[in-house]
Design a protein around this motif. Structure first.
Motif, PDB file in Angstrom:
ATOM      1  N   ASN A 202      -2.081   2.885   6.389  1.00 21.09           N
ATOM      2  CA  ASN A 202      -2.764   2.809   7.673  1.00 21.09           C
ATOM      3  C   ASN A 202      -3.837   1.728   7.669  1.00 21.09           C
ATOM      4  O   ASN A 202      -4.218   1.219   8.720  1.00 21.09           O
ATOM      5  CB  ASN A 202      -3.380   4.172   8.012  1.00 21.09           C
ATOM      6  CG  ASN A 202      -3.760   4.267   9.461  1.00 21.09           C
ATOM      7  OD1 ASN A 202      -3.067   3.724  10.313  1.00 21.09           O
ATOM      8  ND2 ASN A 202      -4.864   4.915   9.749  1.00 21.09           N
ATOM      9  N   LEU A 203      -4.294   1.365   6.468  1.00 25.01           N
ATOM     10  CA  LEU A 203      -5.272   0.284   6.341  1.00 25.01           C
ATOM     11  C   LEU A 203      -4.732  -0.998   6.985  1.00 25.01           C
ATOM     12  O   LEU A 203      -5.443  -1.693   7.715  1.00 25.01           O
ATOM     13  CB  LEU A 203      -5.572   0.054   4.857  1.00 25.01           C
ATOM     14  CG  LEU A 203      -6.539  -1.060   4.480  1.00 25.01           C
ATOM     15  CD1 LEU A 203      -7.867  -0.891   5.168  1.00 25.01           C
ATOM     16  CD2 LEU A 203      -6.729  -1.082   2.976  1.00 25.01           C
TER      17      LEU A 203
ATOM     18  N   GLU B 160       0.704   4.010  -2.877  1.00 24.60           N
ATOM     19  CA  GLU B 160       0.476   5.419  -2.538  1.00 24.60           C
ATOM     20  C   GLU B 160       1.532   6.307  -3.188  1.00 24.60           C
ATOM     21  O   GLU B 160       1.229   7.399  -3.660  1.00 24.60           O
ATOM     22  CB  GLU B 160       0.505   5.590  -1.024  1.00 24.60           C
ATOM     23  CG  GLU B 160       0.436   7.028  -0.593  1.00 24.60           C
ATOM     24  CD  GLU B 160      -0.726   7.285   0.351  1.00 24.60           C
ATOM     25  OE1 GLU B 160      -1.090   6.389   1.110  1.00 24.60           O
ATOM     26  OE2 GLU B 160      -1.256   8.390   0.291  1.00 24.60           O
TER      27      GLU B 160
ATOM     28  N   LEU C  43      -2.883   5.200   2.798  1.00 21.62           N
ATOM     29  CA  LEU C  43      -3.336   3.833   2.506  1.00 21.62           C
ATOM     30  C   LEU C  43      -2.713   2.797   3.438  1.00 21.62           C
ATOM     31  O   LEU C  43      -3.364   1.849   3.852  1.00 21.62           O
ATOM     32  CB  LEU C  43      -2.989   3.475   1.056  1.00 21.62           C
ATOM     33  CG  LEU C  43      -3.852   4.094  -0.040  1.00 21.62           C
ATOM     34  CD1 LEU C  43      -3.331   3.677  -1.401  1.00 21.62           C
ATOM     35  CD2 LEU C  43      -5.295   3.656   0.136  1.00 21.62           C
TER      36      LEU C  43
ATOM     37  N   ALA D  29      -9.873  11.001   5.414  1.00 21.49           N
ATOM     38  CA  ALA D  29      -9.126   9.855   4.900  1.00 21.49           C
ATOM     39  C   ALA D  29      -9.082   8.758   5.963  1.00 21.49           C
ATOM     40  O   ALA D  29      -9.254   7.576   5.656  1.00 21.49           O
ATOM     41  CB  ALA D  29      -7.711  10.283   4.507  1.00 21.49           C
TER      42      ALA D  29
ATOM     43  N   ILE E   5     -10.462   4.948   5.521  1.00 20.67           N
ATOM     44  CA  ILE E   5      -9.535   3.828   5.720  1.00 20.67           C
ATOM     45  C   ILE E   5     -10.044   2.907   6.835  1.00 20.67           C
ATOM     46  O   ILE E   5      -9.964   1.679   6.740  1.00 20.67           O
ATOM     47  CB  ILE E   5      -8.128   4.372   6.079  1.00 20.67           C
ATOM     48  CG1 ILE E   5      -7.534   5.143   4.892  1.00 20.67           C
ATOM     49  CG2 ILE E   5      -7.201   3.251   6.518  1.00 20.67           C
ATOM     50  CD1 ILE E   5      -7.133   4.318   3.727  1.00 20.67           C
TER      51      ILE E   5
ATOM     52  N   LYS F 117      -2.273  13.225   1.995  1.00 16.64           N
ATOM     53  CA  LYS F 117      -2.337  11.993   1.205  1.00 16.64           C
ATOM     54  C   LYS F 117      -3.354  11.065   1.813  1.00 16.64           C
ATOM     55  O   LYS F 117      -3.959  11.367   2.838  1.00 16.64           O
ATOM     56  CB  LYS F 117      -0.961  11.352   1.119  1.00 16.64           C
ATOM     57  CG  LYS F 117      -0.270  11.230   2.451  1.00 16.64           C
ATOM     58  CD  LYS F 117       1.134  10.675   2.274  1.00 16.64           C
ATOM     59  CE  LYS F 117       1.697  10.260   3.614  1.00 16.64           C
ATOM     60  NZ  LYS F 117       2.896   9.489   3.521  1.00 16.64           N
ATOM     61  N   LEU F 118      -3.539   9.929   1.165  1.00 19.51           N
ATOM     62  CA  LEU F 118      -4.613   9.038   1.586  1.00 19.51           C
ATOM     63  C   LEU F 118      -4.253   8.247   2.840  1.00 19.51           C
ATOM     64  O   LEU F 118      -5.126   7.865   3.612  1.00 19.51           O
ATOM     65  CB  LEU F 118      -4.947   8.085   0.439  1.00 19.51           C
ATOM     66  CG  LEU F 118      -5.507   8.760  -0.812  1.00 19.51           C
ATOM     67  CD1 LEU F 118      -5.571   7.774  -1.965  1.00 19.51           C
ATOM     68  CD2 LEU F 118      -6.892   9.299  -0.521  1.00 19.51           C
TER      69      LEU F 118
ATOM     70  N   LEU G 106       0.832  -1.212   0.000  1.00 17.49           N
ATOM     71  CA  LEU G 106       0.000   0.000   0.000  1.00 17.49           C
ATOM     72  C   LEU G 106       0.863   1.257   0.000  1.00 17.49           C
ATOM     73  O   LEU G 106       0.533   2.249  -0.638  1.00 17.49           O
ATOM     74  CB  LEU G 106      -0.934  -0.017   1.209  1.00 17.49           C
ATOM     75  CG  LEU G 106      -2.045  -1.077   1.154  1.00 17.49           C
ATOM     76  CD1 LEU G 106      -2.798  -1.151   2.466  1.00 17.49           C
ATOM     77  CD2 LEU G 106      -2.996  -0.775   0.001  1.00 17.49           C
ATOM     78  N   SER G 107       2.005   1.219   0.718  1.00 21.16           N
ATOM     79  CA  SER G 107       2.922   2.364   0.698  1.00 21.16           C
ATOM     80  C   SER G 107       3.429   2.609  -0.711  1.00 21.16           C
ATOM     81  O   SER G 107       3.524   3.749  -1.173  1.00 21.16           O
ATOM     82  CB  SER G 107       4.127   2.112   1.609  1.00 21.16           C
ATOM     83  OG  SER G 107       3.715   1.887   2.914  1.00 21.16           O
TER      84      SER G 107
END
Lengths: 126, 171
Positions: free
Chosen positions: B43-44, B25, B41, B146, B150, B38-39, B21-22
């Motif tokens: 962190n998901l 992103e 991601l 965000a 997430i 930023k999103l 995901l990093s």
């Protein structure tokens, strides 16, 4: 017990977070004053201070090379152009209120607007 | 603490997810006019780890991700931002989850806010300016939004993995 996807407490917490965001935004708007000077820093060191009342165009050298072209016109300041990889500074638009700034992370360049209340001691002392 | 093979596999899966995901992103072109927006991601994977497996797993996934990302595609400054954001965000999320009142959506939203606040603080120190206060409200709203999205996805992912018995140490 079936667990709900969104609990009441979730919505409350998000509402509190959003409310605090509004307070932060309002605080910025209410406590800002018209700017007077654009202070340019490279790697945290003040390299120039330009009065917003005079139109001008300056090329600022980045910490590790590269340039940012700063334009001051009509009491506002903005980055007209830059050769940094992300060019976020160019997209940040016009700043004119005290405390506002433009930041170019790749070149470590910041432009900060200071108001009349703060005799820009930073700029003088550097 | 005895670590089962399933737990090791689970840590590995979630860390790999965080890394992918990093990377994803990083491929998204920067289209936001505010640096640092930023999103989040990755962190998901951390939210999923927290709700699937608990605080230790979330800490491991978060820290290993930060280290690996900085070794693989980072630089010194990015590492400082990333570490500060991840540590504060993980701490806030673990504490909020521990109260037992909040689901992944709110916990993740608070984590997003913690992340942007920590990063802005590091930026203020690194750049030697206090002028970044103007960005806090913008980044704050972005972090809540965000983070909540997430968290929503993370909660669903967690349910799906639980159905597959990924959260348990014995099948």
């Amino acid at each position: 017990m079936k667990e709900r996807r969104v609990r009441r407490a979730d919505l409350m917490l998000i509402a509190v977070l959003l409310a605090f965001g509004v307070v932060l935004a309002l605080g910025n708007v209410l406590f800002s004053r018209a700017g007077q000077t654009a202070v340019v820093r490279v790697s945290g060191k003040v390299v120039a201070a330009y009065p917003l009342s005079e139109d001008r165009e300056e090329e600022i050298a980045g910490a590790h090379g590269g340039f940012n072209r700063l334009v001051i016109r009509g009491g506002g300041a903005w980055m007209e152009d830059a050769d940094c990889p992300d060019r976020l500074c160019v997209g940040m638009g016009v700043i004119r209120r005290a405390g506002q700034s433009i930041v170019c992370l790749p070149h470590q360049v910041t432009v900060e607007i200071v108001g009349p209340g703060r005799r820009d001691t930073d700029a003088v002392s550097e | 603490m005895k670590t089962s093979a399933r737990a090791v596999a689970r840590y590995g899966l979630l860390t790999a997810l965080a890394l992918i995901l990093s990377y994803l992103e990083a491929q998204i072109p920067v289209f936001f006019a505010v640096p640092g927006m930023k999103l989040g991601l990755a962190n998901l994977a951390v939210v999923t780890a927290l709700y699937l497996s608990g605080a230790p797993c979330a800490c491991v996934v978060s820290l290993v991700r930060v280290l690996l990302v900085s070794v693989l595609f980072g630089n010194g400054a990015a590492f400082a931002y990333s570490l500060a954001g991840s540590v504060l965000s993980a701490a806030v999320m673990i504490l909020l989850k521990r109260t037992g009142r909040f689901g992944p959506i709110a916990v993740s939203a608070a984590g997003g806010v913690a992340h942007v606040t920590a990063q802005l603080a590091v930026a203020a120190v690194l750049m030697g300016t206090s002028a970044l206060g103007w960005y806090l409200p913008v980044l704050w709203f972005a972090g809540v939004t965000a983070g909540a999205v997430i968290g929503l996805i993370g909660g669903e992912l967690c349910r799906a993995l639980q159905r597959l018995k990924w959260g348990e140490d014995r099948p």
